[in-house]
Write an enzyme that holds these catalytic residues in place. Structure first.
Site, short mmCIF file in Angstrom:
data_model
loop_
_atom_site.label_atom_id
_atom_site.label_comp_id
_atom_site.label_asym_id
_atom_site.label_seq_id
_atom_site.Cartn_x
_atom_site.Cartn_y
_atom_site.Cartn_z
N GLU A 86 0.21 11.26 0.26
CA GLU A 86 0.29 10.31 -0.86
C GLU A 86 0.40 8.94 -0.25
OE1 GLU A 86 1.73 7.53 -3.10
OE2 GLU A 86 3.55 8.71 -2.83
N CYS A 88 4.96 2.85 -4.65
CA CYS A 88 3.50 2.96 -4.67
C CYS A 88 2.98 3.02 -6.10
CB CYS A 88 3.04 4.16 -3.86
SG CYS A 88 3.91 5.67 -4.26
#
Length: 542
Positions: free
Chosen positions: A295, A329
């Site tokens: 990720e 993020c």
């Protein structure tokens, strides 16, 4: 290696509710005590290899971002030799850990979750997260306590669900699927921004894998305490081996080893692409093809339709962009707003931004702490200097590193929908707005979809259901986590499984069975109850 489906009911899975930390509450007092202990301890953080504390003498200070003169201790950085020792320890432990009954493997993890939820560990780990990562009390509790223990319990439930997926059998045979751990070691690389991302090391271990864990350089203390919690709960030595230090130095050894079984990564897009290239170059030398689970970055959007509710939209922009200094993020960093709404929304965003308190996150009134380190601060300072020179700043736009690495909450406005400020990830409390003509809704949908390489999170705000449906269809691949009339942050374990695709990662959804299956190597087993004694088939007879 299967389990009755009913056994999953034994393990409650969150979401765990964060505590209130209201004035006079017990948790506020406990946290104050824990903060004092963390500040005064003077940690000497060793690598943990096969249960042994390994100190190298390459000591690096553990500092507090919002008061960088304050040192919480030192961490010993590992090198190539220590990384090889960690791999050897993981491989030696793999010979028996993955063969234990699942009940024995999950016991220390479930015990750790209970200790974290109900004991002093909650306040201790929260306090370390507040000081080392510069998180507010509420953000720390969601992360270090709630999400961490929810991941642990979800891993157990998901493992049992996985074991329950079994093939059919015909009369005379019994077919089973055995979910073996991978052959080799898992290399877990965790980011600085979430203590709960220790799950990248812990999740594969629940399945029977052994792990070499490399935490981010700026999150050494919270990683150390997370592993200490598991060791106190009974995790055997050698299951999770932690090495601190430079990513390139440690990664060169781990990624080049023939027994690398998987990489479990959260971090920058550039680093993950480097890992992928390195594995590709070495692919012929591995015992198995390594699994790559990652990720990475995001340039997450808020798209407002002309029918959007202004109150909801404004609050989502502030929370989505500024919480934890935009160092998620999933943080909202690009805003597409119709011209008809912009004047009033701009006014509200300016007022709300100016009301945000920036400073020491251990103080109750603070909303925004400091960014993680000097390197990141310098990057943000240079970007905002350019924004001021281009006259893009609506509010904020300043930085200060005299006592801590502070970046003011900032709104920018650009005329170019392909400006770097709206297409490139900054990882700071900065939201860049692009104002579109109300009649250009269709074109704006294409802009949201095509102007960045990422596909992590995004949100659409509209009270017009037809517009919501249109956005849902047009933006289908722009976000692995898509929100309607809510900020694009704050996914909850088990409720909004997190992860994106495109340049944002492999979208394996942490905390789900889809993530765990990447760290299992299924074996089909057939037991024949009616052995055949003649090789010939009936059709061979004349």
């Amino acid at each position: 290696m299967s389990a009755p489906a009913a056994r999953t009911a034994l393990f409650p899975v969150g979401p765990t509710t964060p505590l209130s930390y209201a004035p006079g509450s017990p948790e506020r007092a406990h946290t104050a005590d824990a903060l004092a202990r963390i500040r005064s301890t003077g940690y000497d953080v060793p690598n943990i290899i096969g249960g042994e504390e390994v100190r190298t003498g390459r000591e690096v200070p553990v500092v507090t971002p919002h008061d960088h003169a304050t040192q919480l201790g030192t961490v010993h950085w590992a090198g190539a030799a220590e990384t090889q020792r960690a791999i050897d320890a993981a491989l030696a432990t793999a010979s028996w850990w993955g063969r234990l009954p699942w009940e024995d493997r999950v016991a220390p993890f479930l015990r750790a979750a209970d200790l974290l939820e109900h004991g002093s560990w909650r306040h201790h780990l929260n306090a370390a997260t507040m000081l080392e990562l510069s998180k507010t009390t509420y953000q720390a509790d969601i992360d270090a306590a709630c999400e961490t223990l929810d991941f642990i319990r979800a891993n157990v439930k998901n493992m049992l669900d996985l074991y329950g997926v079994q093939p059919g059998s015909r009369p005379g045979e019994w077919n089973t699927a055995e979910y073996r751990p991978l052959e080799g070691f898992v290399f877990a690389v965790t980011p600085f921004n979430f203590t709960c991302m220790n799950n990248l090391a812990f999740g594969p271990a629940v399945l029977g894998n052994t792990v070499v864990w490399k935490p981010a350089e700026s999150a050494s203390l919270v990683a150390h305490l997370s592993l200490q919690l598991l060791r106190e709960a009974g995790l055997p030595d050698g299951v999770v081996n932690v090495v601190y230090g430079d990513g390139a130095e440690i990664g060169e050894v781990a990624l080049g080893h023939r027994d690398l079984a998987a990489v479990h990564f959260t971090g920058s897009t550039g680093t993950f692409q480097h890992i992928w290239r390195t594995v590709g170059q070495n692919v012929a030398s591995y015992r198995n093809y390594p699994r790559l689970v990652g990720e990475t970055g995001g340039k997450d959007f808020i798209l407002a339709h002309p029918s959007a509710d202004l109150d909801t939209l404004a609050a989502a922009c502030i929370r989505g962009a500024y919480e934890f200094q935009g160092q998620k993020c999933s943080a909202a960093s690009r805003l597409y707003v119709p011209r008809s709404l912009w004047p009033e929304l701009r006014e509200r965003l300016v007022a709300m931004t100016e009301s945000v308190v920036v400073g020491d996150p251990t103080l109750p009134e603070t909303y925004v702490g400091a960014v993680i380190n000097a390197r990141q601060h310098a990057k943000h300072a240079a970007a905002l200097k350019q924004a001021r020179e281009e006259r893009l700043v609506v509010v904020g736009g300043s930085t200060d590193d005299s006592t801590g690495w502070f970046v003011d909450p900032t709104i920018l406005e650009v005329d170019d929908p392909f400006s770097p400020f709206i297409t490139e990830e900054l990882f700071a409390p900065v939201l860049t707005a692009y104002v579109y003509e109300d009649a250009d809704w269709d074109r704006t949908l294409r802009l949201v979809d095509e102007s960045t390489p990422y596909g992590l999170t995004g949100a659409v705000f509209a009270t017009d259901e037809a517009a919501v449906r249109q956005a849902d269809d047009a933006l289908r691949y722009t976000a692995g986590n898509f929100y309607v009339n809510d900020k694009p942050t704050g996914s909850v374990v088990g409720a909004q499984p997190f992860g994106g695709a495109r340049a944002s990662g492999t979208n394996d959804k942490a905390g789900t069975v889809w993530n765990l299956i990447r760290f299992a190597s299924p074996r089909s087993v057939k037991r024949n109850h009616l052995p055949v004694t003649d090789y010939r088939y009936p059709h061979l007879e004349s």
